[in-house]
Design a protein around this motif. Structure first.
Motif, PDB file in Angstrom:
ATOM      1  N   VAL A 207      15.330  12.993  45.610  1.00 40.52           N
ATOM      2  CA  VAL A 207      14.274  12.116  46.340  1.00 40.52           C
ATOM      3  C   VAL A 207      14.821  11.851  47.725  1.00 40.52           C
ATOM      4  CG1 VAL A 207      12.853  10.289  46.360  1.00 40.52           C
ATOM      5  CG2 VAL A 207      12.880  11.630  44.252  1.00 40.52           C
ATOM      6  N   ALA A 208      15.937  11.206  47.775  1.00 45.46           N
ATOM      7  CA  ALA A 208      16.643  10.803  49.236  1.00 45.46           C
ATOM      8  C   ALA A 208      16.842  11.939  50.074  1.00 45.46           C
ATOM      9  CB  ALA A 208      17.855  10.068  48.761  1.00 45.46           C
ATOM     10  N   LEU A 209      17.011  13.046  49.773  1.00 47.88           N
ATOM     11  CA  LEU A 209      17.408  14.154  50.405  1.00 47.88           C
ATOM     12  C   LEU A 209      15.917  14.724  51.040  1.00 47.88           C
ATOM     13  CD1 LEU A 209      20.134  16.686  49.230  1.00 47.88           C
ATOM     14  CD2 LEU A 209      19.753  15.623  51.485  1.00 47.88           C
ATOM     15  N   GLY A 210      15.077  14.494  50.229  1.00 44.08           N
ATOM     16  CA  GLY A 210      13.741  15.064  50.423  1.00 44.08           C
ATOM     17  C   GLY A 210      12.949  14.025  51.584  1.00 44.08           C
ATOM     18  N   LEU A 211      13.152  12.829  51.371  1.00 46.25           N
ATOM     19  CA  LEU A 211      12.713  12.117  52.355  1.00 46.25           C
ATOM     20  C   LEU A 211      13.252  11.925  53.577  1.00 46.25           C
ATOM     21  CD1 LEU A 211      12.449   8.750  50.269  1.00 46.25           C
ATOM     22  CD2 LEU A 211      10.558   9.895  51.234  1.00 46.25           C
ATOM     23  N   LEU A 212      14.705  12.117  53.558  1.00 43.73           N
ATOM     24  CA  LEU A 212      15.439  12.601  54.742  1.00 43.73           C
ATOM     25  C   LEU A 212      15.083  13.800  55.430  1.00 43.73           C
ATOM     26  CD1 LEU A 212      17.775  11.032  56.153  1.00 43.73           C
ATOM     27  CD2 LEU A 212      19.471  12.582  55.014  1.00 43.73           C
ATOM     28  N   GLY A 213      14.544  14.819  54.909  1.00 42.85           N
ATOM     29  CA  GLY A 213      14.045  16.082  55.318  1.00 42.85           C
ATOM     30  C   GLY A 213      12.761  15.650  56.158  1.00 42.85           C
ATOM     31  N   VAL A 214      11.899  14.923  55.274  1.00 40.38           N
ATOM     32  CA  VAL A 214      10.704  14.562  56.082  1.00 40.38           C
ATOM     33  C   VAL A 214      10.665  13.898  57.101  1.00 40.38           C
ATOM     34  CG1 VAL A 214       8.459  13.371  55.640  1.00 40.38           C
ATOM     35  CG2 VAL A 214       9.452  14.717  53.914  1.00 40.38           C
ATOM     36  N   VAL A 215      11.731  12.983  57.325  1.00 39.15           N
ATOM     37  CA  VAL A 215      12.058  12.237  58.373  1.00 39.15           C
ATOM     38  C   VAL A 215      12.492  12.940  59.735  1.00 39.15           C
ATOM     39  CG1 VAL A 215      13.434  10.360  59.615  1.00 39.15           C
ATOM     40  CG2 VAL A 215      12.457   9.948  57.321  1.00 39.15           C
TER      41      VAL A 215
ATOM     42  N   VAL B 277      19.566  10.603  36.071  1.00 43.48           N
ATOM     43  CA  VAL B 277      18.870   9.777  37.165  1.00 43.48           C
ATOM     44  C   VAL B 277      19.426   9.645  38.686  1.00 43.48           C
ATOM     45  CG1 VAL B 277      18.181   7.433  37.634  1.00 43.48           C
ATOM     46  CG2 VAL B 277      18.013   8.192  35.119  1.00 43.48           C
ATOM     47  N   ALA B 278      20.693   9.814  38.644  1.00 39.64           N
ATOM     48  CA  ALA B 278      21.120   9.593  39.951  1.00 39.64           C
ATOM     49  C   ALA B 278      21.064  11.136  40.597  1.00 39.64           C
ATOM     50  CB  ALA B 278      22.834   9.541  39.891  1.00 39.64           C
ATOM     51  N   ARG B 279      21.202  12.160  39.966  1.00 42.51           N
ATOM     52  CA  ARG B 279      20.805  13.439  40.502  1.00 42.51           C
ATOM     53  C   ARG B 279      19.274  13.484  40.982  1.00 42.51           C
ATOM     54  NH1 ARG B 279      21.261  18.051  36.689  1.00 42.51           N
ATOM     55  NH2 ARG B 279      23.076  16.977  36.534  1.00 42.51           N
ATOM     56  N   GLY B 280      18.254  12.839  40.181  1.00 39.57           N
ATOM     57  CA  GLY B 280      16.881  12.897  40.793  1.00 39.57           C
ATOM     58  C   GLY B 280      16.827  12.089  41.893  1.00 39.57           C
TER      59      GLY B 280
END
Length: 94
Positions: free
Chosen positions: A36-44, A29-32
Motif C-alpha cells: 500500500v505504501a509503495l502504491g501511494l508513493l507511486g501515485v504521488v 500484514v507488514a507485507r500488505g
C-alpha cells in the motif's frame, strides 16, 4: 491412502508453533502495508510528474529556462526530473 494420525506435541512445541503462526500473520500484514505504501508513493510520483507536464504545457516559453521540448524527457526521470523542472527550469521573477 495414508491414514492421518494426530501427533502429540509437548507444551513448549505448541507454544512455539503458536508464536510462529502469529509471526507469519504479522509479516503478512507488514507485507500488505508495504504494498500500500509503495502504491501511494507511486501515485504521488505520477501526480508530481503530471503537475510538471501541465505547468510546462501552460507556461509561456519565455518563463522556462531552455527549450520546452528538452524538459519533456527530463520530467520523465522519476522524482528528480519534476523536481529539477520546478527548481531550475522555471524562471522565477523577483
Amino acid at each position: 491412502m495414508a491414514k492421518k494420525t494426530d501427533v502429540q506435541l509437548p507444551d513448549r512445541a505448541k507454544e512455539a508453533l503458536g508464536v510462529a503462526k502469529e509471526a507469519v500473520g504479522v509479516a503478512t500484514v507488514a507485507r500488505g502495508f508495504g504494498k500500500v505504501a509503495l502504491g501511494l508513493l507511486g501515485v504521488v510520483q505520477v501526480a508530481f510528474a503530471f503537475l510538471a507536464f501541465w505547468d510546462l504545457a501552460w507556461r509561456d516559453g519565455d518563463d522556462v529556462r531552455g527549450p520546452k521540448p528538452v524538459w519533456v524527457p527530463v520530467i520523465l526521470i522519476n522524482w528528480i526530473g519534476p523536481a529539477a523542472y520546478f527548481l531550475a527550469g522555471i524562471r522565477h521573477k523577483r
